[in-house]
Design a protein around this motif. Structure first.
Motif, PDB file in Angstrom:
ATOM      1  N   SER A   3      26.262   7.103  16.244  1.00 28.37           N
ATOM      2  CA  SER A   3      25.799   7.085  17.635  1.00 28.37           C
ATOM      3  C   SER A   3      26.051   5.723  18.286  1.00 28.37           C
ATOM      4  N   PHE A   4      25.953   5.735  19.614  1.00 29.02           N
ATOM      5  CA  PHE A   4      26.159   4.514  20.374  1.00 29.02           C
ATOM      6  C   PHE A   4      25.181   3.435  19.899  1.00 29.02           C
ATOM      7  N   GLU A   5      23.948   3.850  19.683  1.00 30.57           N
ATOM      8  CA  GLU A   5      22.928   2.889  19.249  1.00 30.57           C
ATOM      9  C   GLU A   5      23.290   2.278  17.895  1.00 30.57           C
ATOM     10  N   ASP A   6      23.721   3.129  16.954  1.00 33.30           N
ATOM     11  CA  ASP A   6      24.079   2.618  15.640  1.00 33.30           C
ATOM     12  C   ASP A   6      25.277   1.677  15.712  1.00 33.30           C
ATOM     13  N   ARG A   7      26.180   1.975  16.635  1.00 31.81           N
ATOM     14  CA  ARG A   7      27.323   1.084  16.782  1.00 31.81           C
ATOM     15  C   ARG A   7      26.873  -0.299  17.234  1.00 31.81           C
ATOM     16  N   LYS A   8      25.860  -0.301  18.119  1.00 32.63           N
ATOM     17  CA  LYS A   8      25.312  -1.578  18.569  1.00 32.63           C
ATOM     18  C   LYS A   8      24.723  -2.334  17.386  1.00 32.63           C
ATOM     19  N   LEU A   9      24.071  -1.593  16.481  1.00 33.19           N
ATOM     20  CA  LEU A   9      23.471  -2.239  15.315  1.00 33.19           C
ATOM     21  C   LEU A   9      24.554  -2.790  14.383  1.00 33.19           C
TER      22      LEU A   9
ATOM     23  N   THR B 164      19.795  -4.246  24.843  1.00 27.44           N
ATOM     24  CA  THR B 164      18.620  -3.467  24.471  1.00 27.44           C
ATOM     25  C   THR B 164      18.458  -2.186  25.276  1.00 27.44           C
ATOM     26  N   THR B 165      19.029  -2.115  26.471  1.00 26.96           N
ATOM     27  CA  THR B 165      18.908  -0.882  27.251  1.00 26.96           C
ATOM     28  C   THR B 165      19.477   0.309  26.490  1.00 26.96           C
ATOM     29  N   ALA B 166      20.448   0.030  25.632  1.00 24.02           N
ATOM     30  CA  ALA B 166      21.092   1.129  24.903  1.00 24.02           C
ATOM     31  C   ALA B 166      20.332   1.480  23.629  1.00 24.02           C
ATOM     32  N   LEU B 167      19.307   0.717  23.324  1.00 25.39           N
ATOM     33  CA  LEU B 167      18.639   0.897  22.045  1.00 25.39           C
ATOM     34  C   LEU B 167      17.318   1.653  22.200  1.00 25.39           C
ATOM     35  N   SER B 168      16.997   2.401  21.181  1.00 26.61           N
ATOM     36  CA  SER B 168      15.694   3.045  21.134  1.00 26.61           C
ATOM     37  C   SER B 168      14.668   2.004  20.691  1.00 26.61           C
TER      38      SER B 168
END
Lengths: 326, 500
Positions: free
Chosen positions: B147-153, B173-177
């Motif tokens: 997911s997009f979030e995991d890619r950020k991580l 952070t806007t993209a993160l849960s």
């Protein structure tokens, strides 16, 4: 409200007058270039360039290219190229001669126009439907048509009925160029076809979001280019009084050179001006003709023309919009 | 905690064409400091951080890193100088594995004779991910499949792996849960404990106040003030960001959410990509806000409503005229206008005159027989441009020379000239200054009063709350909540429906 004076001033100071030197240069490059080239060769040829006999020669040399270049304006405005034109001229002049022998000149003209139009429609449709890059597609089409032209001419040439030679007159040529100019000028400057085409060249995505039917316009532009290519085929048949395996060879490069030295931007968009074809074709003829008067071996002509094309493109190409990875 | 200076930025200025993005900005970042950087869109936050990591070169000014002159030439250069950045947009490379992304550019540490030992690289990647507390991402998997979030991580793990002295977090952070955010916050604190520094860019004021030791406020490219922890207070920061209190006539002051019952645009069971069976009714005289994270599918929905994207199933219709919207040309013919989120790339012909831009969707109205007269083009362009007070030298000026706000006015002018009854506005105030923002909000209210309908897609909650009659919140391609205009509606109430 935030419209206090300081913000207003600041906003104003953020907006210099948009003076686009490049656009002005491009606008002038056509006329100015023509004047300069005429002056150079007029002096170099000691007045030989503007002799009535030579002017007639210049028109003979350039009027077909003028028609082809004006017809290709829409394709260029969209930021595309049509390199099939030489092939179109080859096939249509050959089919024109064959038709003229049996059915007369009117039928020959009709056949040339319809065949040209169809080639344009095919190119446009394949380009749009199968997303084949236009430059590859039109080069392939040029080769295919050249091949057919070779076959039809049976490795030689076919003579036109002698009775048609009477149409090969200076007034006729000027009339044809005049009619083509008026038609293309109106289409280009005053109708959706021209405005949509420049919008596509400027930014196809934004054009689509403004309601421009991009695919239809691309097909239409190639159809127009092909149609006038067919006209050029007919004209070249009348002028040469025959068709041959060589009919139309180098025509696409001549048209491209004429457009570019006439000030047409290869990026399309608002840098595209339909007058470029007219002026450019004349400039090209003067350069070719002038170099001969000057005594340049005609074998050097192609080399010189290639160099001119490179220089003209380098001057007019809008590098800002081209991504070069560094 | 030591207070030695790690990075000193002196008098940085940068302009893009006529726009002064950064003007004479100086700041000092200390070791062991988490510095917040806040400001409106276009205030220069990203320009500043991009200069620090060498993506952009400043016009003037200089930087000092650990007391030495610092002139980064690229992000790689910044990396070598122990400055890492996590950006807003996606920065991973598609079609290669998570591990390959994590170590791209440094694969050779696992190499021998020019060959990379995949197994060792995967093990190292697994360790790097575990180090930031992420155990659910497999290093072998293709980056596109996560997911997009995991890619950020993954990007975060990559940044941490570089052992940065300074970590820049640019609106990530806007993209993160909540879970992702907590990981991010924890890493920031850990870096701080190791006497490293963080530059934290965010739109979210409460997040800034919670996480940062100091906060620097930018406005119109200038540094307005830097506040210490004890000075941080939401209204004060807002005031600094905008330069005045935002209560005065910024958004709508009324709480009347009434509109006609007549449905002018009907989106029925639309599915596309991640969008699943979305149905929306837009009414005459309604401002309907659609909010969510940027990848929740709402931007695609706007494009579908305008006929730019063909939905996999479902339809977009105009019930009154029994017309299905199949293409932008059909939409425009039926008086629908669309303002793209990506103004410069999709809404304007930058190298073309204002006049041509304004008239382009209206050529069918302007033409007589098939001829479009110059005078009628000029008349239309002059009329709408002066109505919107576009600051220009003339209607023949090319759009590229206009500021962001004026460009947006030209986009609005296109659809006013076309007399659109339905406007689809995707992030209508993105990257424009406050004066123009206010004008666009006023215009939306005027259009509503005239009985036009507006579908406003926005990533900014205050804007949605401030302008909409009704708000639909989307999450993962579905509508997750709806709200009616109310004085009591708060961001906190809405935000939980946007993130899981």
């Amino acid at each position: 409200m935030v419209t206090d004076t300081d913000l207003t001033q600041k906003q104003k100071s953020r907006q210099p007058i948009g003076f686009d030197y490049k656009a002005v240069a491009r606008y002038l490059s056509g006329f100015l270039g023509l004047v300069i080239i005429v002056l150079i060769f007029q002096i170099a040829s000691e007045g030989g360039l503007l002799q009535p006999r030579n002017i007639r020669l210049l028109i003979n040399q350039s009027f077909i290219i003028m028609c082809g270049a004006m017809g290709a304006s829409f394709v260029l405005a969209q930021g595309n190229l049509d390199l099939s034109l030489g092939g179109v001229v080859g096939i249509t002049s050959t089919l024109g001669v064959m038709t003229a022998k049996v059915y007369g000149p009117v039928a020959a003209l009709a056949v040339a126009l319809v065949v040209g139009l169809c080639v344009g429609l095919i190119i446009g449709s394949v380009h749009v439907l199968f997303k084949v890059p236009a430059i590859i597609l039109t080069i392939c089409m040029m080769f295919a048509l050249r091949g057919i032209t070779w076959i039809l001419n049976d490795d030689g040439s076919i003579a036109m009925p002698a009775s048609l030679a009477k149409y090969d007159t200076l007034p006729n040529k000027l009339i044809v160029v005049g009619i083509v100019f008026v038609i293309v000028f109106i289409l280009f400057e005053y109708t959706k076809v021209g405005k949509y085409s420049t919008a596509i060249g400027a930014n196809a995505t934004a054009a689509r979001q403004s309601g421009v039917p991009v695919n239809q316009m691309k097909v239409l532009a190639y159809a127009i280019s092909g149609f006038f290519g067919g006209l050029c085929g007919f004209l070249s048949m009348i002028r040469a009084a025959s068709s041959s395996t060589n009919s139309g060879s180098m025509f696409e490069i001549n048209v491209l050179t004429a457009l570019v030295i006439g000030g047409m931007s290869l990026n399309g968009g608002s840098g595209a001006k339909m007058k470029s074809g007219l002026i450019g074709a004349l400039m090209l003829a003067i350069i070719q003709n002038g170099l001969i008067i000057w005594g340049l071996n005609d074998k050097w002509q192609q080399a010189v023309q290639g160099a001119i094309l490179i220089i003209a493109v380098a001057i007019s190409y809008d590098r800002k919009n081209v991504v070069v990875i560094d | 905690m030591s207070h030695s200076h790690v990075l000193k930025v002196n008098n940085l200025s940068k302009s893009f064409g006529p726009t002064q993005a950064l003007q004479d900005v100086s700041l000092v970042l200390s070791a062991g400091e988490i510095r917040g950087l806040i400001g409106e869109n276009g205030s220069g936050k990203s320009t500043l951080s991009n200069i620090i990591v060498g993506i952009i070169k400043p016009d003037s000014g200089e930087m000092e890193l650990r007391g030495e002159k610092y002139q980064p030439h690229s992000m790689l250069d910044a990396d070598r100088n122990k400055i890492s950045m996590i950006v807003q947009e996606m920065a991973t490379i598609n079609k290669i594995s998570v591990a390959a992304n994590l170590f791209s550019g440094q694969e050779m540490q696992f190499g021998r004779f020019g060959l990379i030992n995949q197994r060792r690289m995967n093990t190292a990647a697994k360790e790097a991910l575990l180090r930031i507390g992420v155990d659910w991402i497999e290093p072998e998997s293709d980056i596109d499949t996560i997911s997009f979030e995991d890619r950020k991580l993954v990007e975060l793990a990559r940044a941490v792996e570089n052992d940065p002295d300074i970590l820049i977090v640019d609106e990530t952070t806007t993209a993160l849960s909540q879970k992702g955010r907590e990981i991010m916050y924890r890493i920031m604190q850990e870096l701080k404990d190791q006497n490293k520094s963080v530059l934290f860019i965010s739109h979210d004021l409460s997040e800034i106040i919670d996480q940062c030791d100091t906060v620097t406020v930018l406005r119109d490219g200038q540094l307005v003030d830097t506040l210490e922890k004890e000075q941080m207070e939401i209204h004060r920061i807002q005031y600094l960001m905008i330069g005045r209190n935002i209560t005065e006539g910024y958004y709508r002051s009324d709480y009347d959410f009434s509109h006609s019952d007549e449905v002018v645009l009907k989106i029925e069971n639309v599915s596309y990509d991640q969008l699943q069976n979305v149905s929306i009714n837009l009414h005459r005289g309604e401002i309907l806000g659609i909010g969510g994270l940027s990848d929740c599918g709402m931007h695609d929905l706007g494009k579908i409503a305008f006929g730019l994207l063909k939905p996999e199933s479902g339809s977009v219709t105009l019930p009154a005229r029994n017309i299905t919207i199949k293409s932008p040309a059909v939409a425009i013919k039926n008086k629908i206008g669309y303002m793209s989120k990506n103004r410069d790339q999709e809404a304007l012909l930058l190298s073309t005159s204002i006049k041509s831009n304004v008239c382009l969707p209206s050529l069918d109205i302007l033409k007589k027989a098939f001829i479009i007269a110059r005078t009628s083009e000029k008349k239309l362009a002059n009329r709408v441009c002066s109505a919107l007070d576009v600051r220009m030298s003339s209607i023949n000026q090319h759009c590229m020379y206009l500021s962001g706000g004026n460009k947006q006015k030209v986009v609005v002018a296109k659809w006013l000239g076309n007399e659109s009854d339905i406007l689809i506005m995707d992030c209508p105030t993105r990257g424009i200054d406050i004066g123009v923002k206010q004008m666009i909000y006023q215009l939306m209210q005027d259009l509503k009063a005239e009985g036009k309908a507006i579908l406003m897609i926005s990533e900014e909650l205050p804007e949605l709350i401030g302008m909409s009659d009704n708000i639909l919140i989307m999450k993962d391609g579905r509508i997750s909540a709806s709200f009616q205009r109310s004085e009591d509606l708060t961001e906190a109430q809405i935000i939980k429906y946007m993130i899981s």
